[in-house]
Scaffold this motif. Structure first.
Motif, PDB file in Angstrom:
ATOM      1  N   VAL A 738       5.551 -62.789  20.711  1.00 31.04           N
ATOM      2  CA  VAL A 738       4.113 -63.054  20.787  1.00 31.04           C
ATOM      3  C   VAL A 738       3.554 -62.472  22.077  1.00 31.04           C
ATOM      4  O   VAL A 738       2.491 -61.829  22.077  1.00 31.04           O
ATOM      5  N   LEU A 739       4.255 -62.665  23.179  1.00 29.57           N
ATOM      6  CA  LEU A 739       3.807 -62.093  24.452  1.00 29.57           C
ATOM      7  C   LEU A 739       3.828 -60.569  24.402  1.00 29.57           C
ATOM      8  O   LEU A 739       2.991 -59.909  25.045  1.00 29.57           O
ATOM      9  N   GLU A 740       4.749 -59.998  23.634  1.00 33.52           N
ATOM     10  CA  GLU A 740       4.776 -58.542  23.500  1.00 33.52           C
ATOM     11  C   GLU A 740       3.511 -58.033  22.824  1.00 33.52           C
ATOM     12  O   GLU A 740       2.951 -57.004  23.227  1.00 33.52           O
ATOM     13  N   VAL A 741       3.046 -58.740  21.805  1.00 30.61           N
ATOM     14  CA  VAL A 741       1.797 -58.351  21.143  1.00 30.61           C
ATOM     15  C   VAL A 741       0.661 -58.320  22.153  1.00 30.61           C
ATOM     16  O   VAL A 741      -0.117 -57.355  22.219  1.00 30.61           O
ATOM     17  N   GLU A 745      -1.662 -54.964  24.290  1.00 33.55           N
ATOM     18  CA  GLU A 745      -3.116 -54.852  24.329  1.00 33.55           C
ATOM     19  C   GLU A 745      -3.695 -55.212  25.693  1.00 33.55           C
ATOM     20  O   GLU A 745      -4.902 -55.381  25.831  1.00 33.55           O
ATOM     21  N   ASN A 746      -2.817 -55.343  26.723  1.00 36.07           N
ATOM     22  CA  ASN A 746      -3.235 -55.653  28.098  1.00 36.07           C
ATOM     23  C   ASN A 746      -4.121 -56.899  28.179  1.00 36.07           C
ATOM     24  O   ASN A 746      -5.099 -56.941  28.918  1.00 36.07           O
ATOM     25  N   ARG A 747      -3.722 -57.936  27.449  1.00 39.00           N
ATOM     26  CA  ARG A 747      -4.523 -59.165  27.408  1.00 39.00           C
ATOM     27  C   ARG A 747      -3.910 -60.199  28.351  1.00 39.00           C
ATOM     28  O   ARG A 747      -3.246 -61.141  27.958  1.00 39.00           O
ATOM     29  N   GLY A 748      -4.150 -59.961  29.646  1.00 37.83           N
ATOM     30  CA  GLY A 748      -3.507 -60.756  30.673  1.00 37.83           C
ATOM     31  C   GLY A 748      -3.885 -62.223  30.641  1.00 37.83           C
ATOM     32  O   GLY A 748      -3.042 -63.089  30.882  1.00 37.83           O
ATOM     33  N   ARG A 749      -5.160 -62.528  30.398  1.00 33.47           N
ATOM     34  CA  ARG A 749      -5.586 -63.929  30.415  1.00 33.47           C
ATOM     35  C   ARG A 749      -4.834 -64.737  29.353  1.00 33.47           C
ATOM     36  O   ARG A 749      -4.353 -65.845  29.624  1.00 33.47           O
ATOM     37  N   GLU A 750      -4.702 -64.177  28.148  1.00 36.80           N
ATOM     38  CA  GLU A 750      -3.995 -64.887  27.075  1.00 36.80           C
ATOM     39  C   GLU A 750      -2.506 -65.045  27.407  1.00 36.80           C
ATOM     40  O   GLU A 750      -1.908 -66.092  27.126  1.00 36.80           O
ATOM     41  N   ILE A 751      -1.909 -64.006  28.013  1.00 32.15           N
ATOM     42  CA  ILE A 751      -0.503 -64.104  28.418  1.00 32.15           C
ATOM     43  C   ILE A 751      -0.312 -65.252  29.405  1.00 32.15           C
ATOM     44  O   ILE A 751       0.584 -66.096  29.255  1.00 32.15           O
ATOM     45  N   LEU A 752      -1.186 -65.320  30.408  1.00 28.90           N
ATOM     46  CA  LEU A 752      -1.060 -66.361  31.424  1.00 28.90           C
ATOM     47  C   LEU A 752      -1.308 -67.746  30.838  1.00 28.90           C
ATOM     48  O   LEU A 752      -0.630 -68.716  31.209  1.00 28.90           O
ATOM     49  N   ARG A 756       1.435 -70.683  31.053  1.00 25.91           N
ATOM     50  CA  ARG A 756       1.108 -71.966  31.698  1.00 25.91           C
ATOM     51  C   ARG A 756       1.316 -73.133  30.742  1.00 25.91           C
ATOM     52  O   ARG A 756       1.821 -74.196  31.125  1.00 25.91           O
ATOM     53  N   ARG A 757       0.917 -72.943  29.487  1.00 25.90           N
ATOM     54  CA  ARG A 757       1.013 -74.038  28.514  1.00 25.90           C
ATOM     55  C   ARG A 757       2.463 -74.340  28.140  1.00 25.90           C
ATOM     56  O   ARG A 757       2.908 -75.492  28.250  1.00 25.90           O
ATOM     57  N   ASP A 758       3.197 -73.329  27.692  1.00 24.70           N
ATOM     58  CA  ASP A 758       4.518 -73.565  27.106  1.00 24.70           C
ATOM     59  C   ASP A 758       5.616 -73.711  28.149  1.00 24.70           C
ATOM     60  O   ASP A 758       6.495 -74.576  28.020  1.00 24.70           O
ATOM     61  N   CYS A 819      -2.896 -56.275  34.329  1.00 27.18           N
ATOM     62  CA  CYS A 819      -3.850 -57.141  33.616  1.00 27.18           C
ATOM     63  C   CYS A 819      -3.761 -58.525  34.246  1.00 27.18           C
ATOM     64  O   CYS A 819      -3.048 -59.397  33.739  1.00 27.18           O
ATOM     65  N   PRO A 820      -4.455 -58.748  35.355  1.00 25.28           N
ATOM     66  CA  PRO A 820      -4.277 -59.954  36.177  1.00 25.28           C
ATOM     67  C   PRO A 820      -4.911 -61.219  35.629  1.00 25.28           C
ATOM     68  O   PRO A 820      -4.750 -62.290  36.216  1.00 25.28           O
ATOM     69  N   GLY A 821      -5.641 -61.123  34.518  1.00 30.25           N
ATOM     70  CA  GLY A 821      -6.249 -62.324  33.957  1.00 30.25           C
ATOM     71  C   GLY A 821      -7.183 -62.982  34.938  1.00 30.25           C
ATOM     72  O   GLY A 821      -8.049 -62.324  35.533  1.00 30.25           O
ATOM     73  N   ASN A 822      -7.008 -64.282  35.163  1.00 32.39           N
ATOM     74  CA  ASN A 822      -7.901 -65.025  36.060  1.00 32.39           C
ATOM     75  C   ASN A 822      -7.261 -65.294  37.428  1.00 32.39           C
ATOM     76  O   ASN A 822      -7.620 -66.245  38.116  1.00 32.39           O
ATOM     77  N   LEU A 823      -6.316 -64.465  37.809  1.00 34.66           N
ATOM     78  CA  LEU A 823      -5.713 -64.597  39.133  1.00 34.66           C
ATOM     79  C   LEU A 823      -6.647 -64.066  40.209  1.00 34.66           C
ATOM     80  O   LEU A 823      -7.556 -63.274  39.932  1.00 34.66           O
ATOM     81  N   LYS A 824      -6.376 -64.438  41.462  1.00 35.56           N
ATOM     82  CA  LYS A 824      -7.178 -63.968  42.587  1.00 35.56           C
ATOM     83  C   LYS A 824      -6.425 -62.942  43.424  1.00 35.56           C
ATOM     84  O   LYS A 824      -7.034 -62.110  44.089  1.00 35.56           O
ATOM     85  N   TRP A 825      -5.109 -63.009  43.399  1.00 35.44           N
ATOM     86  CA  TRP A 825      -4.289 -61.994  44.046  1.00 35.44           C
ATOM     87  C   TRP A 825      -2.911 -62.007  43.400  1.00 35.44           C
ATOM     88  O   TRP A 825      -2.510 -62.990  42.771  1.00 35.44           O
TER      89      TRP A 825
END
Length: 875
Positions: A738-741, A745-752, A756-758, A819-825
């Motif tokens: 799932v993370l590979e999918v 697509e460079n979807r960092g927020r969804e990966i993070l 975090r959840r699982d 694809c840093p998602g919602n990170l700050k650094w």
């Protein structure tokens, strides 16, 4: 003097294929001249202190370690010269023709002492403990670990001088209904199948007939194992009783104690049904069934009268059986806690500085302590003690105590060993590696106080380089990355293993994920290559790569065979090791040849084998056309084609790409369901189409490229948000895909968010390593608390979030697409072919700024859009 301890297992397991015993040793000088080698001038003797008649740990591992220090003869000492009882070594033909230098470093690591004394308790031991190896009763010449079909019973007579309540404890899942004096007794409740549960039964005065079915799994276990099927032919029973019991099997005067009744013939239709149900075609059926062992007699066994039993007394199918000499785990399972003992200062025990004292308990009792090593680890137990003669130390290990206080014992295996003491000061280091966090130590037969001077674990893992690292503004993610790397470490020895406790087995599919995580964390390719080569060599006996190697259970799991293809390509992509790929490529070609031979007239892959892909309720029979297998075959063939193209093997690349395209078209033609707008799980052997649809199948269709256009859009929807009726993810292993999918697509927020959840859930529950499963229906969180296949975040945080992606056509070309998602650094180091890429990223005024340090000789292609990227060349 040179002295060697030779350990021969005889029976195969999931790490060892049976072979003739022997020792071949050669010592050379710095110029490789032979100084000494084994020959008829060597002397040999049986190792007196290591007991032989001991229980198996489990089907995957060898035998419980039991050491009797009273029988030591100091043969390890440099000045040892005793020759009595020693004979000249016998020269035997060399049956190991392919011995080769070790391609990987030796194992090692630090020493770790306990961090906490959880408690000390007084326990009353069980009156009787038995552990029976039953295979000699129905397949005496077999030394494999194949699945067995057998029908039989274990029976005994127990004499009680008075009526009393007796507690029967059957660990290791032998928990089905049984019979006492012809009356059926209920099974252990299904919700207790991972704990040690005692069942109270009423023994009458005089003789009592006990009959246990074999195999004797409860309903929950039987749902995953066919009735009449067993993988480790053993039976374990501990008995607690307030008044003495006397045991017999044939007569009432007392004899061998127990007998195995059988094997009995099994209904042919039932055998055929079991063969369809069981996931592996290579099985073992009971041999040499006596003509007198009829189905009619089998039906009478549980309810037979004393007259009938007397008539059967000399029947060849009523076989007296002897248990193992002792069973440390069975003894620990039978212990009953009578009281907690006052706290004693644990400082000497935890520091190894001074002596920690255990005083003798009340008469008829033993004393045990529970120590916590603070985290999951794997290694050899070492201790120094001052003990009385004949004292026995039983060590019993497990991985986890849940937040709710439930102890997760390693049921289903003997995660234990026994040490019998001589008088005085003595030290010991176990031969076997064990994975655990917690250790019970039970001291038995204490005639005087026992003093513990040191107790520790000598860690035994593949050396860790740790060239990779990751850090970001979210401390939870930093912890997850590190725990994933630690989990990989505990599952890295002479091969990658699925887990350090239950199996210690090189599962090929697990190894694919572990190779990626190992490279990201350590940048060391040697173990990865070794595992790929070892798996490839299984083609010498099977048509495609086997599920786990080396093993005395020659089993195929097609999904793992296809993931091996991917792993070979990924090995080259990350390491650029052309020489290593040269040794793997012939096996790659051979595996593909085997795969292509297994296509049906419709052009789909089909093989009677184990169809597992995830621990979930997918419709994946052992014999049929399985959709996820076909999709993974397409993916593996395309990956192999891209590798072949990178190596300049154009014909292979063209043929394999063509085969992948043809297979993909067949999948779309036969395995898509218009009504559900999804790929069905399978087509059954009888041609019926499955009515089960799963997140897993849609995920493989998407990442393999089988699904295109509108079908790909639909699969993506299912991957992200599976409909209520669809089977959903069952393990961290599947989430790797799932993370590979999302990474594609460079979807960092969804990966993070998923990480975090699982994986954050596991940390919140107290995990120091990641688990095999998310949760069990019994209330226990998982079976194994350390599983390398669950370390996906360590790979994807470095690979996808930091955005370092080597090109398979040219591993020295690095694509940079963070694809840093919602990170700050964020920052980190990612090993690649030719060095380590260092990334530093900072969000400033709504814009990301990156500094990327690239080793000389590598090229980088910036794919980051709308950000400031500075490339710095390292000399």
């Amino acid at each position: 003097m040179i002295a060697v301890l030779v350990n021969h297992w005889k029976d195969g397991n999931f790490q060892y294929i049976p072979a003739e015993p022997g020792l071949c040793a050669r010592i050379t000088d710095e110029k490789k001249n032979t100084v000494c080698e084994t020959g008829d001038d060597w002397m040999c003797s049986r190792a007196q202190a290591e007991r032989e008649d001991v229980p198996r740990i489990c089907v995957q591992e060898a035998f419980e370690e039991q050491y009797d220090a009273r029988k030591e003869d100091d043969w390890r000492q440099a000045d040892y010269r005793e020759t009595r009882g020693w004979t000249k070594a016998l020269i035997v033909p060399d049956s190991h023709k392919r011995m080769s230098p070790r391609p990987i470093p030796f194992l090692g690591g630090e020493s770790i002492r306990p961090v906490r004394l959880v408690g000390v308790e007084e326990v009353k031991p069980a009156q009787s403990v038995w552990n029976f190896n039953l295979k000699p009763c129905f397949a005496p010449e077999d030394h494999t670990s194949r699945f067995c079909f057998v029908k039989g019973f274990l029976t005994t007579l127990a004499h009680s001088a008075r009526s009393q309540t007796v507690t029967l404890i059957r660990p290791h899942h032998h928990s089905a209904k049984f019979w006492l004096n012809g009356e059926v007794m209920p099974p252990v409740p299904d919700d207790a199948d991972h704990d040690i549960v005692g069942q109270e039964v009423a023994f009458r005065r005089g003789w009592n007939r006990l009959v246990f079915p074999y195999p004797g799994y409860n309903d929950k276990m039987a749902s995953s194992l066919p009735a009449g099927g067993a993988h480790l032919p053993a039976f374990v029973l501990s008995v607690r009783a307030n008044h003495p019991l006397r045991w017999a099997c044939r007569g009432k005067e007392g004899d061998e104690g127990w007998a195995f009744a059988g094997p009995f013939p099994m209904d042919e239709d039932r055998v055929a049904a079991m063969r369809r149900q069981v996931d592996f075609p290579r099985v073992l059926q009971a041999a040499a069934i006596s003509p007198d062992a009829t189905a009619g007699i089998a039906g009478r066994i549980p309810f037979a009268s004393e007259a009938e039993w007397r008539g059967w007394a000399e029947s060849p199918w009523l076989q007296p059986i002897r248990p193992a000499e002792a069973d440390s785990f069975g003894s620990s399972a039978g212990d009953k806690v009578t009281r907690s003992l006052p706290a004693v200062d644990p400082a000497p025990l935890l520091s190894g500085n001074g002596a920690w004292r255990l005083d003798p308990p009340a008469k008829g009792h033993d004393i045990r302590m529970l120590v916590d090593f603070g985290k999951m680890l794997v290694g050899n137990v070492e201790f120094s003690i001052d003990a009385p003669e004949d004292a026995v130390l039983d060590f019993h290990f497990f991985e986890f105590i849940q937040v709710d206080g439930r102890i997760n014992l390693a049921n289903g295996m003997n995660c234990s060993f026994r040490y019998t003491c001589r008088e005085g000061i003595q030290s010991f280091r176990s031969l076997q590696r064990r994975g655990f966090q917690y250790m019970y130590v039970t001291a038995r037969n204490l005639g005087r106080p026992l003093f513990i001077y040191d107790l520790k674990v000598c860690v035994s893992t593949y050396p860790q380089r740790r060239l990779g690292n990751f850090a970001c503004s979210d401390e939870q993610l930093n912890r997850i990355w590190q725990v994933g790397a630690d989990t990989l470490r505990w599952c890295a020895e002479d091969t990658y293993t699925d887990c350090p406790t239950y199996e210690q087995t090189h599962w090929v599919g697990d190894s694919r994920n572990e190779g990626l995580v190992d490279w990201i964390a350590n940048g060391d390719s040697r173990l990865w290559h070794h595992c790929l080569l070892q798996a490839g060599q299984s083609l010498e006996r099977s048509p495609i790569i086997e599920s786990h190697v080396p093993s005395a259970w020659d089993n195929i799991l097609p999904a793992f065979s296809f993931l091996w293809l991917r792993s070979v390509k990924e090995y080259y992509q990350w390491t650029g090791d052309k020489k290593g790929i040269g040794t793997l490529y012939p096996w790659l070609r051979r595996n593909i040849k085997g795969i292509l031979k297994l296509r049906t007239e419709e052009g789909l892959f089909r093989l009677h084998a184990w169809s597992l892909f995830d621990w979930a309720a997918m419709d994946i029979p052992s014999d049929g056309i399985i959709t996820h297998q076909n999709c993974l075959a397409v993916l593996g063939l395309n990956d192999a084609a891209s590798l072949a193209a990178a190596l300049g093997k154009k014909e292979d690349a063209r043929n394999w790409k063509k085969a992948a395209g043809s297979l993909a078209r067949s999948i779309n033609r036969h395995l898509w369901d218009e009504a559900h707008e999804a790929y069905l799980d399978c087509i059954h052997k009888d041609g019926s189409r499955s009515d089960v649809f799963s997140q897993q199948t849609q995920t493989t269709a998407l990442i393999s490229g089988v699904a295109g256009g509108a079908r790909a859009i639909r699969c993506r929807q299912v991957v992200e948000n599976p409909p209520r009726a669809f089977v959903k993810a069952g393990s961290p292993f599947f989430m790797f895909f799932v993370l590979e999918v999302l990474a594609q697509e460079n979807r960092g927020r969804e990966i993070l968010d998923i990480i975090r959840r699982d994986w954050g859930f596991m940390l919140a529950e107290g995990a120091s390593s990641f688990w095999e499963l998310w949760t069990l229906s019994t209330g226990r969180l998982t079976r194994s608390h350390c599983h390398g296949w669950a370390s996906a975040p360590t790979f994807y945080l470095s690979h996808a979030i930091l955005g370092v992606k080597p090109d398979v056509k040219n591993p020295s070309l690095i694509e940079f697409a963070p694809c840093p998602g919602n990170l700050k650094w964020l920052r980190g180091s990612v090993p690649v072919a030719g060095g380590v890429v260092n990334v530093h990223g900072q969000l400033k005024s709504g814009c990301w700024h990156y500094r990327v340090h690239v080793p000389g000789g590598l090229r980088i292609r910036n794919r980051a859009e709308g950000v400031d990227v500075v490339i710095i060349r390292k000399k």
